[in-house]
Design an enzyme around this catalytic site. Structure first.
Site, PDB file in Angstrom:
ATOM      1  N   GLY A   1     -16.423   9.673  -2.064  1.00 11.85           N
ATOM      2  CA  GLY A   1     -15.755   8.400  -2.318  1.00 11.85           C
ATOM      3  C   GLY A   1     -15.728   7.420  -1.174  1.00 11.85           C
TER       4      GLY A   1
ATOM      5  N   HIS B   1      -8.408   6.538  10.419  1.00 12.06           N
ATOM      6  CA  HIS B   1      -7.919   5.150  10.349  1.00 12.06           C
ATOM      7  C   HIS B   1      -6.388   5.069  10.281  1.00 12.06           C
ATOM      8  CE1 HIS B   1     -12.094   3.644   8.759  1.00 12.06           C
ATOM      9  NE2 HIS B   1     -12.079   3.840  10.067  1.00 12.06           N
TER      10      HIS B   1
ATOM     11  N   GLN C   1     -10.890   8.691   5.959  1.00 12.69           N
ATOM     12  CA  GLN C   1     -10.697   7.296   6.363  1.00 12.69           C
ATOM     13  C   GLN C   1      -9.456   6.733   5.679  1.00 12.69           C
ATOM     14  OE1 GLN C   1     -14.938   5.306   6.243  1.00 12.69           O
ATOM     15  NE2 GLN C   1     -14.839   7.007   4.815  1.00 12.69           N
TER      16      GLN C   1
ATOM     17  N   ARG D   1       0.852  -1.211   0.000  1.00 18.37           N
ATOM     18  CA  ARG D   1       0.000   0.000   0.000  1.00 18.37           C
ATOM     19  C   ARG D   1       0.883   1.256   0.000  1.00 18.37           C
ATOM     20  NH1 ARG D   1      -2.315  -3.760  -0.450  1.00 18.37           N
ATOM     21  NH2 ARG D   1      -2.189  -2.899  -2.515  1.00 18.37           N
TER      22      ARG D   1
HETATM   23  P1  OAD Z   1     -14.889   1.456  -0.045  1.00 19.20           P
HETATM   24  O1  OAD Z   1     -14.052   0.659  -0.965  1.00 19.20           O
HETATM   25  O2  OAD Z   1     -15.747   0.742   0.913  1.00 19.20           O
HETATM   26  O3  OAD Z   1     -15.831   2.434  -0.887  1.00 19.20           O
HETATM   27  C1  OAD Z   1     -15.307   3.229  -1.912  1.00 19.20           C
HETATM   28  C2  OAD Z   1     -16.407   4.112  -2.436  1.00 19.20           C
HETATM   29  O4  OAD Z   1     -15.844   4.980  -3.400  1.00 19.20           O
HETATM   30  C3  OAD Z   1     -17.550   3.355  -3.118  1.00 19.20           C
HETATM   31  O5  OAD Z   1     -18.789   3.905  -2.675  1.00 19.20           O
HETATM   32  C4  OAD Z   1     -17.345   3.673  -4.591  1.00 19.20           C
HETATM   33  O6  OAD Z   1     -18.564   3.758  -5.326  1.00 19.20           O
HETATM   34  C5  OAD Z   1     -16.701   5.036  -4.525  1.00 19.20           C
HETATM   35  N1  OAD Z   1     -15.846   5.351  -5.678  1.00 19.20           N
HETATM   36  C6  OAD Z   1     -15.152   4.524  -6.487  1.00 19.20           C
HETATM   37  N2  OAD Z   1     -14.483   5.209  -7.423  1.00 19.20           N
HETATM   38  C7  OAD Z   1     -14.768   6.520  -7.204  1.00 19.20           C
HETATM   39  C8  OAD Z   1     -14.373   7.742  -7.827  1.00 19.20           C
HETATM   40  N3  OAD Z   1     -13.549   7.759  -8.877  1.00 19.20           N
HETATM   41  N4  OAD Z   1     -14.871   8.890  -7.339  1.00 19.20           N
HETATM   42  C9  OAD Z   1     -15.715   8.906  -6.263  1.00 19.20           C
HETATM   43  N5  OAD Z   1     -16.110   7.786  -5.630  1.00 19.20           N
HETATM   44  C10 OAD Z   1     -15.645   6.616  -6.092  1.00 19.20           C
HETATM   45  O7  OAD Z   1     -13.887   2.462   0.704  1.00 19.20           O
HETATM   46  P2  OAD Z   1     -14.142   3.282   2.050  1.00 19.20           P
HETATM   47  O8  OAD Z   1     -15.540   3.724   2.170  1.00 19.20           O
HETATM   48  O9  OAD Z   1     -13.070   4.296   2.133  1.00 19.20           O
HETATM   49  O10 OAD Z   1     -10.783   0.789   6.835  1.00 19.20           O
HETATM   50  O11 OAD Z   1     -13.861   2.164   3.135  1.00 19.20           O
HETATM   51  C11 OAD Z   1     -13.948   2.503   4.485  1.00 19.20           C
HETATM   52  C12 OAD Z   1     -12.929   1.724   5.268  1.00 19.20           C
HETATM   53  O12 OAD Z   1     -13.046   0.345   4.944  1.00 19.20           O
HETATM   54  C13 OAD Z   1     -11.490   2.026   4.934  1.00 19.20           C
HETATM   55  O13 OAD Z   1     -11.009   3.178   5.591  1.00 19.20           O
HETATM   56  C14 OAD Z   1     -10.781   0.792   5.398  1.00 19.20           C
HETATM   57  C15 OAD Z   1     -11.713  -0.234   4.820  1.00 19.20           C
HETATM   58  O14 OAD Z   1     -11.724  -1.455   5.441  1.00 19.20           O
HETATM   59  C16 OAD Z   1      -9.899   0.033   7.510  1.00 19.20           C
HETATM   60  O15 OAD Z   1      -9.069  -0.675   6.968  1.00 19.20           O
HETATM   61  C17 OAD Z   1     -10.034   0.135   8.991  1.00 19.20           C
END
Ligand code: OAD
Length: 231
Positions: free
Chosen positions: A171, A105, A87, A57
């Protein structure tokens, strides 16, 4: 006094910089099991695998550049009191110029002691290897929050979001708590948007702006800086 803006981001804000999200198809949690790489139990069972996952990463983050969404978010500081609550464990907000970033995080660019959590070291892009020790002689780990560990800056984030006149969510699938619950703390009368390419997970009093971060966020920022309404 400047109007307060909270920008709440997740992996999608860095997707157009080439960093994988977690839950989209091809995302990190489709390639790796959370319980193998992102929990205290995984660390105790197989620290080499956990270190390898986060070293990858960090390598990806070093190769990536901030995209127009990160840059636009940083520009908001020209006219507003801005706090970014992210996050993400990458440093793309800081490299774009944002000066107040709360990493709920943790941060992949740092390591920390496994005996004293206050001992945090800047890695300057280096890997953490088995045998890399803190000054008390204990193994170093990535300075990130694993599932089951305490999320950072929650009180501070809540304080800012309660007082924000505008909240911009970018996002994130809003599936990981308690971070996602911060959105509920925004004031009823605040201007609130979610930027996402899909319609899922938009809290009911937020307005969905459908599209990717790098296309939609610069538009919202331009509207706010020019005092126009977001249409
Ligand atoms: P996710 O992978 O769960 O969600 C990513 C979001 O970004 C989804 O809703 C996609 O639709 C959206 N997305 C994708 N491409 C995009 C773009 N070009 N522009 C805008 N949006 C886009 O990621 P997080 O919500 O960040 O935590 O996940 C939350 C936490 O889960 C992370 O911080 C991590 C993970 O497990 C830990 O590891 C503790």
């Amino acid at each position: 006094m400047r109007e307060k803006i909270v920008v709440f981001t997740g992996a999608g804000v860095s997707a157009e910089s080439g960093l994988k999200t977690f839950r989209d198809s091809g995302g990190l949690w489709h390639e790796h099991r959370i319980e193998d790489v992102a929990t205290p139990a995984a660390w105790h069972a197989d620290p080499a695998t956990v270190l390898g996952f986060y070293n990858e990463r960090r390598d990806d983050m070093r190769k990536a550049q901030p995209n127009p969404a990160h840059t636009a978010i940083a520009r908001l500081e020209e006219a507003f009191d801005v706090v970014v609550v992210t996050q993400n464990i990458d440093d793309l907000h800081e490299r774009a110029g944002s000066t107040r970033v709360l990493h709920v995080h943790g941060e992949i660019g740092k390591s920390r002691s496994t005996v004293d959590p206050t001992l945090i070291y800047d890695l300057a892009g280096a890997h953490i290897a088995l045998g890399d020790l803190c000054e008390h002689g204990s193994q170093l780990r990535p300075d990130v929050v694993w599932f089951g560990e305490e999320v950072r800056f929650m009180d501070e984030s809540q304080w800012h979001i309660e007082r924000a006149a505008k909240v911009l969510v970018v996002g994130t699938s809003l599936t990981v708590y308690p971070a996602a619950a911060l959105l509920d703390d925004a004031a009823h009368g605040a201007e609130k948007y979610v930027v996402s390419p899909d319609a899922q997970n938009c809290p009911c009093d937020y307005r969905l702006l459908r599209g990717t971060a790098a296309t939609v966020v610069p538009y919202v920022v331009a509207c706010w800086l020019e005092g126009r309404s977001v249409t």
